[in-house]
Every structure is written in structure tokens, then in C-alpha cells.
Scaffold this active site. Structure first.
Site, PDB file in Angstrom:
ATOM      1  N   GLU A  64      -4.857  17.116  -9.809  1.00 32.21           N
ATOM      2  CA  GLU A  64      -5.488  17.514 -11.065  1.00 32.21           C
ATOM      3  C   GLU A  64      -6.999  17.660 -10.960  1.00 32.21           C
ATOM      4  OE1 GLU A  64      -3.470  16.073 -14.624  1.00 32.21           O
ATOM      5  OE2 GLU A  64      -5.441  15.855 -15.546  1.00 32.21           O
TER       6      GLU A  64
ATOM      7  N   ARG B 176       0.821  -1.238   0.000  1.00 32.91           N
ATOM      8  CA  ARG B 176       0.000   0.000   0.000  1.00 32.91           C
ATOM      9  C   ARG B 176       0.849   1.280   0.000  1.00 32.91           C
ATOM     10  NH1 ARG B 176      -2.927  -3.074   3.826  1.00 32.91           N
ATOM     11  NH2 ARG B 176      -4.688  -4.101   2.811  1.00 32.91           N
TER      12      ARG B 176
ATOM     13  N   HIS C  88      -1.490  11.637 -27.012  1.00 31.06           N
ATOM     14  CA  HIS C  88      -1.750  10.266 -26.545  1.00 31.06           C
ATOM     15  C   HIS C  88      -2.500   9.474 -27.610  1.00 31.06           C
ATOM     16  CE1 HIS C  88      -1.381  11.260 -21.936  1.00 31.06           C
ATOM     17  NE2 HIS C  88      -0.225  11.116 -22.520  1.00 31.06           N
TER      18      HIS C  88
ATOM     19  N   LYS D  53       6.640  23.393 -13.382  1.00 28.65           N
ATOM     20  CA  LYS D  53       5.909  22.168 -13.034  1.00 28.65           C
ATOM     21  C   LYS D  53       5.644  22.128 -11.530  1.00 28.65           C
ATOM     22  CE  LYS D  53       4.757  17.596 -13.812  1.00 28.65           C
ATOM     23  NZ  LYS D  53       4.811  16.380 -14.551  1.00 28.65           N
TER      24      LYS D  53
ATOM     25  N   HIS E  12      -1.575  16.851 -25.102  1.00 29.31           N
ATOM     26  CA  HIS E  12      -1.522  15.425 -24.775  1.00 29.31           C
ATOM     27  C   HIS E  12      -2.765  14.655 -25.204  1.00 29.31           C
ATOM     28  CE1 HIS E  12       2.048  16.570 -22.668  1.00 29.31           C
ATOM     29  NE2 HIS E  12       2.229  15.393 -22.113  1.00 29.31           N
TER      30      HIS E  12
ATOM     31  N   HIS F  23       7.003   9.750 -27.228  1.00 26.07           N
ATOM     32  CA  HIS F  23       5.989  10.550 -26.532  1.00 26.07           C
ATOM     33  C   HIS F  23       6.141  12.043 -26.866  1.00 26.07           C
ATOM     34  CE1 HIS F  23       3.262  11.811 -23.353  1.00 26.07           C
ATOM     35  NE2 HIS F  23       4.204  12.594 -22.865  1.00 26.07           N
TER      36      HIS F  23
ATOM     37  N   ARG G  98      -4.026  21.721 -12.809  1.00 24.41           N
ATOM     38  CA  ARG G  98      -2.896  20.897 -13.236  1.00 24.41           C
ATOM     39  C   ARG G  98      -3.069  20.370 -14.657  1.00 24.41           C
ATOM     40  NH1 ARG G  98       0.569  16.169 -10.123  1.00 24.41           N
ATOM     41  NH2 ARG G  98       1.701  15.502 -11.998  1.00 24.41           N
TER      42      ARG G  98
ATOM     43  N   ASN H  80      -1.200  19.087 -19.466  1.00 19.65           N
ATOM     44  CA  ASN H  80      -1.544  18.116 -20.505  1.00 19.65           C
ATOM     45  C   ASN H  80      -1.735  18.768 -21.864  1.00 19.65           C
ATOM     46  OD1 ASN H  80      -1.693  15.355 -19.770  1.00 19.65           O
ATOM     47  ND2 ASN H  80      -3.203  15.963 -18.240  1.00 19.65           N
TER      48      ASN H  80
ATOM     49  N   LYS I 292       2.829  11.769 -10.696  1.00 24.41           N
ATOM     50  CA  LYS I 292       1.950  10.928 -11.526  1.00 24.41           C
ATOM     51  C   LYS I 292       2.721   9.663 -11.872  1.00 24.41           C
ATOM     52  CE  LYS I 292      -1.247  13.982 -13.895  1.00 24.41           C
ATOM     53  NZ  LYS I 292      -1.664  14.529 -15.199  1.00 24.41           N
TER      54      LYS I 292
ATOM     55  N   GLU J 223       8.398  18.905 -24.210  1.00 24.72           N
ATOM     56  CA  GLU J 223       7.803  19.259 -22.908  1.00 24.72           C
ATOM     57  C   GLU J 223       8.353  20.604 -22.421  1.00 24.72           C
ATOM     58  OE1 GLU J 223       5.305  17.416 -21.843  1.00 24.72           O
ATOM     59  OE2 GLU J 223       5.695  15.285 -22.175  1.00 24.72           O
TER      60      GLU J 223
HETATM   61  P1  NAD Z   1      11.863   6.584 -22.086  1.00 22.15           P
HETATM   62  O1  NAD Z   1      11.774   6.425 -20.636  1.00 22.15           O
HETATM   63  O2  NAD Z   1      11.331   5.502 -22.953  1.00 22.15           O
HETATM   64  O3  NAD Z   1      13.383   6.854 -22.456  1.00 22.15           O
HETATM   65  C1  NAD Z   1      13.718   7.070 -23.785  1.00 22.15           C
HETATM   66  C2  NAD Z   1      14.835   6.134 -24.281  1.00 22.15           C
HETATM   67  O4  NAD Z   1      16.082   6.632 -23.839  1.00 22.15           O
HETATM   68  C3  NAD Z   1      14.732   4.712 -23.795  1.00 22.15           C
HETATM   69  O5  NAD Z   1      15.171   3.847 -24.801  1.00 22.15           O
HETATM   70  C4  NAD Z   1      15.713   4.703 -22.635  1.00 22.15           C
HETATM   71  O6  NAD Z   1      16.205   3.416 -22.358  1.00 22.15           O
HETATM   72  C5  NAD Z   1      16.795   5.593 -23.134  1.00 22.15           C
HETATM   73  N1  NAD Z   1      17.567   6.312 -22.138  1.00 22.15           N
HETATM   74  C6  NAD Z   1      17.125   6.915 -21.021  1.00 22.15           C
HETATM   75  N2  NAD Z   1      18.092   7.606 -20.435  1.00 22.15           N
HETATM   76  C7  NAD Z   1      19.206   7.413 -21.174  1.00 22.15           C
HETATM   77  C8  NAD Z   1      20.537   7.881 -21.080  1.00 22.15           C
HETATM   78  N3  NAD Z   1      20.907   8.763 -20.149  1.00 22.15           N
HETATM   79  N4  NAD Z   1      21.408   7.480 -22.027  1.00 22.15           N
HETATM   80  C9  NAD Z   1      21.027   6.649 -23.022  1.00 22.15           C
HETATM   81  N5  NAD Z   1      19.783   6.186 -23.178  1.00 22.15           N
HETATM   82  C10 NAD Z   1      18.886   6.572 -22.261  1.00 22.15           C
HETATM   83  O7  NAD Z   1      11.135   7.937 -22.567  1.00 22.15           O
HETATM   84  P2  NAD Z   1      10.960   9.375 -21.914  1.00 22.15           P
HETATM   85  O8  NAD Z   1      10.811  10.279 -23.068  1.00 22.15           O
HETATM   86  O9  NAD Z   1      11.987   9.658 -20.899  1.00 22.15           O
HETATM   87  O10 NAD Z   1       9.572   9.258 -21.147  1.00 22.15           O
HETATM   88  C11 NAD Z   1       8.362   9.060 -21.822  1.00 22.15           C
HETATM   89  C12 NAD Z   1       7.371   8.528 -20.844  1.00 22.15           C
HETATM   90  O11 NAD Z   1       7.179   9.470 -19.798  1.00 22.15           O
HETATM   91  C13 NAD Z   1       6.005   8.271 -21.439  1.00 22.15           C
HETATM   92  O12 NAD Z   1       5.561   7.003 -21.052  1.00 22.15           O
HETATM   93  C14 NAD Z   1       5.127   9.345 -20.842  1.00 22.15           C
HETATM   94  O13 NAD Z   1       3.789   8.933 -20.706  1.00 22.15           O
HETATM   95  C15 NAD Z   1       5.788   9.566 -19.516  1.00 22.15           C
HETATM   96  N6  NAD Z   1       5.536  10.897 -18.933  1.00 22.15           N
HETATM   97  C16 NAD Z   1       5.125  10.932 -17.643  1.00 22.15           C
HETATM   98  C17 NAD Z   1       4.889  12.156 -17.048  1.00 22.15           C
HETATM   99  C18 NAD Z   1       4.477  12.208 -15.593  1.00 22.15           C
HETATM  100  O14 NAD Z   1       4.127  13.284 -15.116  1.00 22.15           O
HETATM  101  N7  NAD Z   1       4.530  11.106 -14.878  1.00 22.15           N
HETATM  102  C19 NAD Z   1       5.085  13.339 -17.760  1.00 22.15           C
HETATM  103  C20 NAD Z   1       5.522  13.263 -19.077  1.00 22.15           C
HETATM  104  C21 NAD Z   1       5.750  12.025 -19.652  1.00 22.15           C
HETATM  105  N1  GLY Z   2       2.551  15.568 -17.404  1.00 22.97           N
HETATM  106  C1  GLY Z   2       1.296  16.014 -16.862  1.00 22.97           C
HETATM  107  C2  GLY Z   2       1.291  16.157 -15.381  1.00 22.97           C
HETATM  108  O1  GLY Z   2       2.250  15.864 -14.718  1.00 22.97           O
HETATM  109  O2  GLY Z   2       0.297  16.552 -14.832  1.00 22.97           O
END
Ligand code: NAD
Ligand code: GLY
Length: 356
Positions: free
Chosen positions: A237, A121, A252, A227, A248, A265, A241, A245, A143, A185
């Protein structure tokens, strides 16, 4: 003397610092101050672990450390992958004092945070983001979650980390395409919130693309400040907040319709932002400015071919839908956004590629 910049995400008893600097790995910043128990599980993937995991271990001196390496990619951001983290926690006898540490991009951060939210939990977790996208956005704000075949991030929880440690040196190994995806972003934060930042990006995009360290540190800091401020206003949200998005809903839908991982993304968000800007009541010169900035970041500006019915069904899964009514983040002007269910439906159909 502090060699890093610190921003506090102000959430009362769930407040935490974002630490931004270089040379933080290899013991440059002590994470153990944020770990109450003796046990840690570091979650990474098969790409990042060989590059960076060894450098994280000196930041955890004195702790008992387990590690797990997941498969790489958005297509692995699933319940099945999260189950692997839970299995590892159970197998290693992790208790409520265990801290789970995400070392990676947004995919690793989101899955790891969700596993930490679910295990017993809720156990503590720490974000060590290694992509530009996760450093400016995904690691901050709590998130967490995974995708469902029917929609992005449909399963998840709000679970705030104890600390976010951003070592900008990790970006030296990041592929250029991934780096550019992170710029989407960055642009998003400017266009929804801060016109001065938008102008700075117009003037400094080339420095960012050249990975100039001062420019990068500045952009990461301003994005994290924006942020942190929006999240502090509306952690779960309820309303405000949702401006984070921007782009998005369309983005998405692009990710889901083309297949997760086909477009990154950030690439999908880039085109999504242009689509949302077209649906907004802003003048054509501002729309052109946004398109120019996105193109200057080396991001796509053309809407991919997706069947109208597929668009509608993907957009209908958006988490902002209320009482079956679509809501969009739209611009009032560059640097100023709001969430609204009031939009021109025929304009939307035109943007989706049909006038019907
Ligand atoms: P990712 O995590 O897939 O990383 C991108 C690629 O880079 C992957 O192949 C990874 O293995 C590689 N990589 C990462 N760091 C590296 C490094 N330092 N050197 C070499 N390779 C490296 O993609 P991302 O763009 O970081 O994240 C996208 C995800 O984040 C999506 O799923 C999206 O929905 C999510 N997201 C979440 C939030 C949130 O608020 N939680 C906000 C925006 C996006
Ligand atoms: N990336 C959208 C949020 O964190 O609310």
C-alpha cells in the site's frame, strides 16, 4: 479434472493461489501440499468450529493438528486474543515449521495471520475463509492485524498466506445479516475498479441474495481477481492499493464511534462508501445508482448519529493520513477511483453533519 477455479496472487516468491469452489472441505482439496512441516494449529472461534472444523481435518491428513477456539466477535479482535494464539503455539512446542490455519471470517483471518507473522518472526499460514466478506476480500492480500481501542486495525503486519481455500458451501450456515455485510465489499470492488461488474451487480443482486450458486461463484471470482490484481500492483500500500479502502475512512470511524461490533464491518463500509461518493466529484445520477445498489443489497444507507468531534478524532486515526493531511479514496466515476488529499473541506463538514 479440476473442480475448482484458481487465481494466482502474483507476488514473486510470495505468490500463492486462491482456490474457489464447492465441496472443497471434507478432503476435496489437499492442503498438505502447502504445509512443509508436520505440525498445524487450526484457529477458529466458538461459533464456526462446531460447524466446520471437523470438515477441515480431512484436508490435513497425516499432519499433527492442534486447535484453538477463540471467543466470537469484532470486540475480541485484540492484542489480548492474539496472545492466546501465541500461548497455544508456545504450549504445544510449535517451531518454525508449524503452519497456522485460519478457519473463519475476517476477524479470525486477521488475528491468526498476525499471530503467524509474529510467532518466531513469522511462520506459514493458510486462510480458509467462511464468510462472504472474507472470501471476497479479507483472506486475500496479506493484511493482518488487530484493533486498538483508539482505532481499527492499528496494530498489524503484512504477511501473505501460502494458499487461500474458499469453499462456497460454508456460506450455507452464515446468517443473512453477515452475508449482506459481505456484499458491501463486493460492491466496493465494482465501484472502485470495474463498471461492467457494477452493471452485473445491478442486474444480479437478487440472485446473490438468493445465494444462487453460479452467481455467487462468479462474484467471488471477479472480486478475488480485482483484489489480487490491485495487491500484485502494490503489495504494501505505497499508493494504489489504498483504493481498496474506499468507504473505509468513514466506515472505520463508524465502527469505532458506535463501539466495535455494534454495526458489522460491511454495514459501516456501505454507509462509508456513500459518504465517500458524496465527497467525490461525480454526478448525482451516479450517486443515486450507488445508493440504489447498496439498498438493494439490504445494507444501510443512512449515516448514524455521531458527534462531530468524535468523527474528526476517528477520521484523524486513519492509516492513510500523511503529514497530518487526511487522504480519501474518491471516485472519478463509477468504476474508477483514486487516492487524494485534495477534497472540499466544507463539503466534508456537511457530510459529517455540520456546516461549521
Ligand atoms: P467476522 O469474522 O466477525 O464473522 C462474522 C460472523 O459470522 C461471526 O460471528 C462469525 O463467527 C460468524 N461466521 C463466520 N463464518 C460462519 C459460517 N460459515 N457460518 C456461521 N457463522 C459464521 O466478520 P467478517 O465480516 O468476516 O470480517 C470482518 C473483519 O474483517 C473486520 O475485522 C475487518 O476489519 C476485517 N477485514 C480485513 C481485511 C483484510 O484485508 N485483512 C479486509 C476486509 C475486512
Ligand atoms: N481491505 C483493504 C486491503 O486489503 O488493502
Amino acid at each position: 479434472m479440476k473442480l475448482y477455479h484458481e487465481i494466482i496472487v502474483d507476488l514473486g516468491e510470495r505468490s500463492y493461489p486462491i482456490i474457489i469452489g464447492n465441496k472443497l472441505l471434507d478432503g476435496g482439496f489437499d492442503l498438505t501440499d502447502f504445509i512443509s512441516g508436520s505440525d498445524c494449529l487450526v484457529v477458529s472461534n466458538v461459533t464456526i468450529a462446531p460447524l466446520h472444523i471437523e470438515h477441515l481435518l480431512p484436508n490435513l491428513m497425516g499432519k499433527k493438528i492442534e486447535t484453538i477456539e477463540l471467543l466470537d466477535g469484532e470486540s475480541h479482535k485484540s492484542v489480548a486474543t492474539m496472545q492466546k494464539i501465541l500461548d497455544k503455539l508456545v504450549a504445544s512446542g510449535a517451531n518454525r515449521d508449524t503452519t497456522v490455519i485460519a478457519l473463519g471470517g475476517g476477524v479470525i483471518g486477521d488475528i491468526t495471520g498476525f499471530a503467524a507473522a509474529c510467532y518466531m518472526r513469522g511462520v506459514s499460514f493458510i486462510q480458509v475463509p467462511t464468510t462472504l466478506l472474507s472470501q471476497v476480500d479479507a483472506s486475500v492480500g496479506g493484511k493482518t492485524g488487530v484493533n486498538h481501542p483508539e482505532g481499527k486495525n492499528l496494530i498489524g503486519a503484512f504477511h501473505q498466506p501460502k494458499v487461500v481455500m474458499i469453499d462456497t458451501d460454508t456460506l450455507s450456515t452464515l446468517p443473512d445479516r453477515e452475508f449482506r455485510a459481505g456484499l458491501a465489499e463486493v460492491i466496493k470492488h465494482a465501484v472502485i475498479y470495474d463498471m461492467a461488474y457494477f452493471v452485473w451487480l445491478e442486474e444480479n443482486m437478487q440472485l446473490l441474495l438468493d445465494k444462487d450458486s453460479a452467481a455467487l461463484a462468479y462474484a467471488i471470482r471477479i472480486s478475488c481477481e480485482i483484489k489480487a490484481s490491485v495487491v500484485a500492483e502494490d503489495e504494501r500500500e505505497a499508493d494504489r492499493r489504498a483504493i481498496l479502502n474506499f468507504g473505509h475512512t468513514f466506515g472505520h470511524a463508524i465502527e469505532r464511534c458506535l463501539g466495535y461490533g455494534e454495526w458489522l464491518h460491511g454495514e459501516a463500509v456501505a454507509v462509508g462508501m456513500l459518504m465517500a461518493a458524496r465527497l467525490s466529484d461525480i454526478d448525482s445520477a451516479d450517486l443515486a445508482r450507488l445508493q440504489k445498489l447498496i439498498a438493494a443489497a439490504g445494507l444501510p444507507v443512512d449515516v448514524p448519529k455521531i458527534e462531530f468531534e468524535d468523527w474528526l478524532s476517528a477520521i484523524g486515526m486513519d492509516k492513510k493520513v500523511q503529514q497530518k493531511r487526511l487522504r480519501f479514496v474518491l471516485l472519478k466515476a463509477l468504476g474508477n477511483s483514486h487516492v487524494t488529499s485534495s477534497f472540499d473541506e466544507s463539503l466534508l463538514y456537511g457530510i459529517l453533519g455540520t456546516d461549521s
